[in-house]
Design a protein around this motif. Structure first.
Motif, mmCIF file in Angstrom:
data_model
loop_
_atom_site.group_PDB
_atom_site.id
_atom_site.type_symbol
_atom_site.label_atom_id
_atom_site.label_comp_id
_atom_site.label_asym_id
_atom_site.label_seq_id
_atom_site.Cartn_x
_atom_site.Cartn_y
_atom_site.Cartn_z
ATOM 1 N N LEU A 46 0.825 -1.205 0.000
ATOM 2 C CA LEU A 46 0.000 0.000 0.000
ATOM 3 C C LEU A 46 0.860 1.255 0.000
ATOM 4 O O LEU A 46 0.597 2.200 -0.734
ATOM 5 C CB LEU A 46 -0.870 0.016 1.248
ATOM 6 N N VAL A 50 -0.187 4.015 -2.495
ATOM 7 C CA VAL A 50 -1.197 4.945 -1.999
ATOM 8 C C VAL A 50 -0.837 6.388 -2.308
ATOM 9 O O VAL A 50 -1.688 7.191 -2.669
ATOM 10 C CB VAL A 50 -1.385 4.734 -0.486
ATOM 11 N N LEU A 54 -3.202 8.937 -4.068
ATOM 12 C CA LEU A 54 -3.672 10.171 -3.443
ATOM 13 C C LEU A 54 -3.321 11.381 -4.302
ATOM 14 O O LEU A 54 -4.104 12.316 -4.417
ATOM 15 C CB LEU A 54 -3.064 10.325 -2.052
ATOM 16 N N GLU A 57 -5.882 11.921 -6.693
ATOM 17 C CA GLU A 57 -7.040 12.568 -6.068
ATOM 18 C C GLU A 57 -6.819 14.072 -5.989
ATOM 19 O O GLU A 57 -7.705 14.864 -6.278
ATOM 20 C CB GLU A 57 -7.251 12.074 -4.633
ATOM 21 N N ILE A 317 -5.040 -8.359 0.331
ATOM 22 C CA ILE A 317 -5.622 -7.326 1.196
ATOM 23 C C ILE A 317 -5.378 -5.945 0.596
ATOM 24 O O ILE A 317 -6.282 -5.111 0.523
ATOM 25 C CB ILE A 317 -5.006 -7.393 2.617
ATOM 26 N N TRP A 320 -7.577 -5.316 -2.241
ATOM 27 C CA TRP A 320 -8.954 -5.058 -1.801
ATOM 28 C C TRP A 320 -9.097 -3.625 -1.290
ATOM 29 O O TRP A 320 -10.030 -2.909 -1.646
ATOM 30 C CB TRP A 320 -9.330 -6.065 -0.706
ATOM 31 N N ILE A 321 -8.112 -3.166 -0.481
ATOM 32 C CA ILE A 321 -8.173 -1.798 0.037
ATOM 33 C C ILE A 321 -8.145 -0.806 -1.125
ATOM 34 O O ILE A 321 -8.913 0.152 -1.162
ATOM 35 C CB ILE A 321 -7.014 -1.528 1.024
ATOM 36 N N ALA A 324 -11.543 -0.941 -2.848
ATOM 37 C CA ALA A 324 -12.645 -0.418 -2.056
ATOM 38 C C ALA A 324 -12.540 1.087 -1.892
ATOM 39 O O ALA A 324 -13.537 1.791 -1.900
ATOM 40 C CB ALA A 324 -12.661 -1.093 -0.679
ATOM 41 N N ASN A 325 -11.326 1.599 -1.767
ATOM 42 C CA ASN A 325 -11.184 3.013 -1.434
ATOM 43 C C ASN A 325 -10.872 3.882 -2.634
ATOM 44 O O ASN A 325 -11.353 4.998 -2.728
ATOM 45 C CB ASN A 325 -10.104 3.180 -0.373
ATOM 46 N N PHE A 326 -10.063 3.394 -3.547
ATOM 47 C CA PHE A 326 -9.649 4.248 -4.665
ATOM 48 C C PHE A 326 -10.224 3.789 -5.987
ATOM 49 O O PHE A 326 -9.959 4.381 -7.007
ATOM 50 C CB PHE A 326 -8.127 4.280 -4.757
ATOM 51 N N HIS A 327 -10.990 2.694 -5.963
ATOM 52 C CA HIS A 327 -11.594 2.166 -7.178
ATOM 53 C C HIS A 327 -10.547 1.885 -8.234
ATOM 54 O O HIS A 327 -10.778 2.051 -9.425
ATOM 55 C CB HIS A 327 -12.665 3.110 -7.714
ATOM 56 N N LYS B 284 -13.785 15.278 -1.012
ATOM 57 C CA LYS B 284 -13.317 14.098 -1.736
ATOM 58 C C LYS B 284 -12.032 13.547 -1.130
ATOM 59 O O LYS B 284 -11.933 12.358 -0.827
ATOM 60 C CB LYS B 284 -13.049 14.481 -3.201
ATOM 61 N N VAL B 285 -11.055 14.436 -0.963
ATOM 62 C CA VAL B 285 -9.760 13.989 -0.424
ATOM 63 C C VAL B 285 -9.938 13.432 0.981
ATOM 64 O O VAL B 285 -9.405 12.382 1.340
ATOM 65 C CB VAL B 285 -8.767 15.168 -0.425
ATOM 66 N N ARG B 288 -11.435 9.980 1.032
ATOM 67 C CA ARG B 288 -10.466 8.972 0.594
ATOM 68 C C ARG B 288 -9.511 8.611 1.735
ATOM 69 O O ARG B 288 -9.253 7.442 2.003
ATOM 70 C CB ARG B 288 -9.635 9.500 -0.573
ATOM 71 N N GLY B 291 -11.316 6.785 4.472
ATOM 72 C CA GLY B 291 -11.612 5.418 4.050
ATOM 73 C C GLY B 291 -10.381 4.541 4.134
ATOM 74 O O GLY B 291 -10.424 3.415 4.626
ATOM 75 N N LEU B 292 -9.253 5.100 3.686
ATOM 76 C CA LEU B 292 -7.993 4.349 3.715
ATOM 77 C C LEU B 292 -7.644 3.950 5.143
ATOM 78 O O LEU B 292 -7.355 2.787 5.434
ATOM 79 C CB LEU B 292 -6.886 5.224 3.129
ATOM 80 N N LEU B 295 -9.940 1.209 6.501
ATOM 81 C CA LEU B 295 -9.644 -0.131 5.997
ATOM 82 C C LEU B 295 -8.363 -0.665 6.622
ATOM 83 O O LEU B 295 -8.283 -1.837 6.978
ATOM 84 C CB LEU B 295 -9.518 -0.096 4.470
#
Lengths: 371, 417
Positions: A46, A50, A54, A57, A317, A320-321, A324-327, B284-285, B288, B291-292, B295
């Motif tokens: 991750l 990640v 991010l 995003e 895992i 999956w994260i 689930a979170n970032f598509h 949005k941020v 995210r 959510g991260l 999880l």
């Protein structure tokens, strides 16, 4: 030679026997190694991904680089082409042109021209009722819309004695300067006013270093232009990413430490529990070295098997994260597998060597008598 | 008898008990920290996102269009409506006043600096204000944290100015120079670099802009930086169409929309709007990152749960001989299981409590190290952590207990495991 061969065959048989016969204990030790390896691989996997996710995003905040032509000038088509090729696919560049025009009631209004398809990607936060699709259509800011006839009916704007007739396709609301502007397409704008884009807004992807090199390349591509980062966006992004990274790192360290400690505890219990076996082996003439090798061999098997199984689970895992979170899936990184196996072996070997050392001091007879 | 057995079982074999308690404690501590982080991170990141600047803007209700291109404001100073400076302190008096981190009023005027036509913006830098009996300071320094000044910030009651770096380069001014505007000489106390339109403007204390514009007590707009909750479908509803109960709920949630609504209520003849670039993306941020962490917390909980279970199972496995003896003496499967389960629960309680305390401490330290403010772990988390600890300990030992209880006592007593 023969005796050596039979000894190593004996050793392997012992290992295999131990694995099959002591299923219960071996399984719970294996479980703890696997869980630890899974947690650590998931976190590693991750960590790498990640940040990139991010950053994507954060690009929805819009441009992080602004390229402006020198005062009161605009970019020539060649200069624009050089900007695009300097950026290549490292970001999204959207040209803008501005001027002040007058409405039919002689009110001053800022008219901006841009590429609607691009701006839609650059600034997803624009609340737009309906995007213009044809030439002659305009996107009107909500405050500017109050000066104009209702949506759909034509209106005229005047710039330097030249009129243009436009229809409003929809309104845009942002809560900022855009609300007071009228947006038209670049083609309509240049045939009406003869003006070319004077600003290119760029949403560049990547970490701080990559952004810096993009800034550099852009500056070299058009030396006369003013290239600068949008600090409001870049600084806040760096701040938030930094804090998120530290939080992730400390969580990862915490989880890794718990996992490793639980492996140590489980394996120490596992070795202590088998002191009678070792005593018997010793009483039957096994050397200290053979017993140590025997236990370490088992621990290494456990460590390697747990690490590989755990890695597979951990990658699952992480994926999956990510989903689930970032598509978007997190790409499994095989490069971390050796590190996971090495770490797992180190932890299992240390946590078996420690109790072995303690047991060595004890006479087999005492253990066998049950003291 | 049952209690004595449990007590005896707890008293003996302290090494093993310590191991199990330690494992539970570690698991509980990690759970506490992770849940603490997952719960607190929204607020922390939200504060961090405030460095994107204002997320709300207040303008006069009946304002004419802004005519701005880049750093140049072409709107005549006489046109349009104004807000009253005297009512600005009321911003702190709204229902979510405590969520207002900072605000900065602006009054732009077009001036001639040397031969350059440019825009002078009057604002607060660090202005002490009073609402009721509450003192606070606010202004551009807190609202626009990315502004960099070489030289010194002007005092709010002085006649000093900030000049944007691009304008300063064109005019050839350095901090300490004097600049003549509208017939009066002002001291340039610093050069501002913002990476935005301010680089081509002059920033002055509000009263300077008001004097130049000839409009005492007037403000064109106010930028407000507020801590908000990410908007959802409910936030986007029109408050006037809601039932009284829903309307109260809407009004009392710190959505950007409801804070904007309250701001417009507080200032006469004003409208307040979200700055969508900041407000919409913030949600949005934030969701995210939240959510991260959620999880990851879930993964951490499962990890520590499994790790504790493994330790419990190992500890239980070692006690087959004991179980065998008890069975030989006539202990039933049920009562035997109860003894061990009670013991697990007790150990889990002790470990859970100690783990919660350690975790709370660790969360504080981490919060201070990362965010510069403590991550509060509320006592509401304690029952949750204890429940998780007990559940994990019981499920972890259940398997091993079942196997131990089913074991043939003869084999166990002979030591053939």
């Amino acid at each position: 030679m023969r005796s050596g061969g039979s000894r190593s065959a004996m050793f392997l048989r012992l290992l295999a026997r131990a694995a099959v016969w002591r299923k219960g204990q071996a399984l719970s030790a294996l479980l703890s190694v696997t869980v630890a390896a899974a947690a650590v691989s998931a976190m590693f996997d991750l960590m790498v991904d990640v940040e990139a996710k991010l950053r994507r995003e954060f690009r929805s905040y819009g441009a992080n680089i602004l390229v402006e032509a020198g005062s009161r000038k605009s970019f020539s088509p060649q200069e624009l082409a050089r900007i695009y090729s300097a950026l290549a696919d490292r970001g999204l560049a959207v040209p803008f042109a501005y001027t002040v025009a007058r409405t039919e009631k002689d009110q001053a209004v800022v008219v901006a021209a841009t590429d609607f398809a691009l701006v839609r990607k650059l600034n997803p936060w624009w609340a737009v009722s309906s995007w213009p699709e044809h030439s002659g259509q305009a996107l009107v800011g909500v405050r500017a819309a109050r000066l104009l006839p209702p949506s759909g009916s034509p209106f005229r704007l005047r710039f330097a004695q030249t009129d243009i007739s436009l229809r409003s396709a929809g309104t845009v609301q942002t809560g900022a300067g855009e609300d007071s502007r009228i947006y038209v397409s670049l083609d309509d704008f240049s045939s009406w006013t003869g003006l070319k884009p004077s600003v290119v807004e760029i949403a560049a992807y990547g970490a701080r270093g990559e952004i810096a090199s993009i800034l550099n390349d852009l500056g070299r591509a058009v030396p006369s232009a003013d290239v600068r980062p949008v600090r409001q966006v870049t600084e806040a992004e760096a701040g938030v990413l930094g804090k998120t990274r530290s939080t992730l790192l400390s969580s990862a360290a915490l989880i890794a430490a718990t996992a490793a400690l639980s492996v140590v505890a489980t394996l120490m219990g596992w070795v202590f529990d088998r002191r009678r076996d070792f005593a018997i082996m010793k009483a039957l003439g096994a050397s200290e070295r053979l017993i140590t090798l025997f236990v370490l061999g088992q621990a290494a098997l456990l460590g390697a098997a747990g690490a590989i199984g755990g890695f597979a689970i951990g990658v699952g895992i992480a994926a999956w994260i990510g989903r689930a979170n970032f598509h978007a899936p997190v790409v499994p990184r095989l490069t971390i597998l050796p590190a996971i196996v090495a770490g797992s072996l180190a932890v299992t070997l240390v946590s078996t060597l420690l109790p072995l050392r303690l047991l060595r001091r004890i006479q087999p007879a005492m253990i066998l008598r049950g003291e | 008898m049952f209690l004595r057995l449990v007590y005896e079982s707890l008293r003996r074999q302290t090494r093993r008990k310590l191991l199990v308690t330690g494992a539970v404690m570690l698991g509980a501590a990690v759970s506490t920290v992770m849940v603490g982080i997952a719960v607190g991170i929204g607020d922390k990141i939200s504060r961090e996102l405030r460095s994107y600047g204002a997320n709300l803007v207040i303008t006069p209700e009946e304002d004419s269009l802004d005519v701005e291109i880049g750093s140049v404001d072409l709107k005549p100073a006489t046109a349009g409506a104004y807000l009253e400076e005297s009512s600005l302190a009321k911003i702190k008096g709204i229902f979510w006043g405590n969520n207002i981190r900072a605000f900065a009023p602006e009054l732009p005027v077009t001036v001639l600096a040397g031969a350059q036509e440019t825009t002078l913006v009057g604002t607060y830098f660090q202005k002490p204000l009073k609402y009721g009996n509450r003192q606070f300071t606010t202004g551009a320094r807190a609202t626009f944290p990315w502004w960099r000044i070489s030289g010194a910030w002007p005092e709010d009651d002085s006649d000093n100015l900030l000049v944007g770096e691009k304008l300063a380069a064109r005019l050839g001014i350095a901090p300490g120079a004097s600049l003549k505007i509208a017939g009066k000489a002002y001291v340039v106390s610093g050069i501002i670099s913002s990476g935005g339109v301010e680089d081509g403007q002059i920033i002055a204390p509000l009263h300077v802009a008001q004097t130049i514009a000839g409009r005492t007590g007037a403000v064109r707009r106010v930028f407000v930086s507020a801590i908000t909750k990410p908007e959802d479908a409910f936030a986007r509803r029109n408050p006037d169409s809601l039932s009284p109960r829903d309307r109260d709920r809407w009004y009392c949630s710190p959505y950007p929309q409801s804070i904007a609504y309250q701001l417009a209520e507080a200032l006469p003849h004003s409208r307040a709007e979200q700055i969508r670039q900041v407000a919409a993306n913030e949600g949005k941020v934030l969701s995210r990152i939240k959510g991260l962490m959620l999880l990851i917390t879930l993964a951490a909980l499962i990890t520590s749960g499994l790790a504790v279970s493994a330790a419990m199972a190992t500890a239980m496995f070692e006690r087959r001989a004991e179980v065998g003896l008890m069975k030989a003496l006539g202990g039933g499967q049920f009562s035997l299981s109860m003894i061990f389960i009670t013991e697990s629960v007790l150990l889990a309680l002790i470990g859970g409590l100690a783990g919660f305390a350690c975790g709370a401490l660790l969360a504080r330290t981490l919060g201070r190290a990362i965010f510069g403010s403590t991550l509060a772990v509320g006592p509401v988390l304690l029952p949750l952590v204890l429940t998780i600890s007990i559940a994990v300990a019981v499920t972890g030992s259940a398997m091993a207990i079942r196997r131990a209880v089913k074991y043939d006592p003869v084999l166990a007593l002979r030591g053939e495991g």
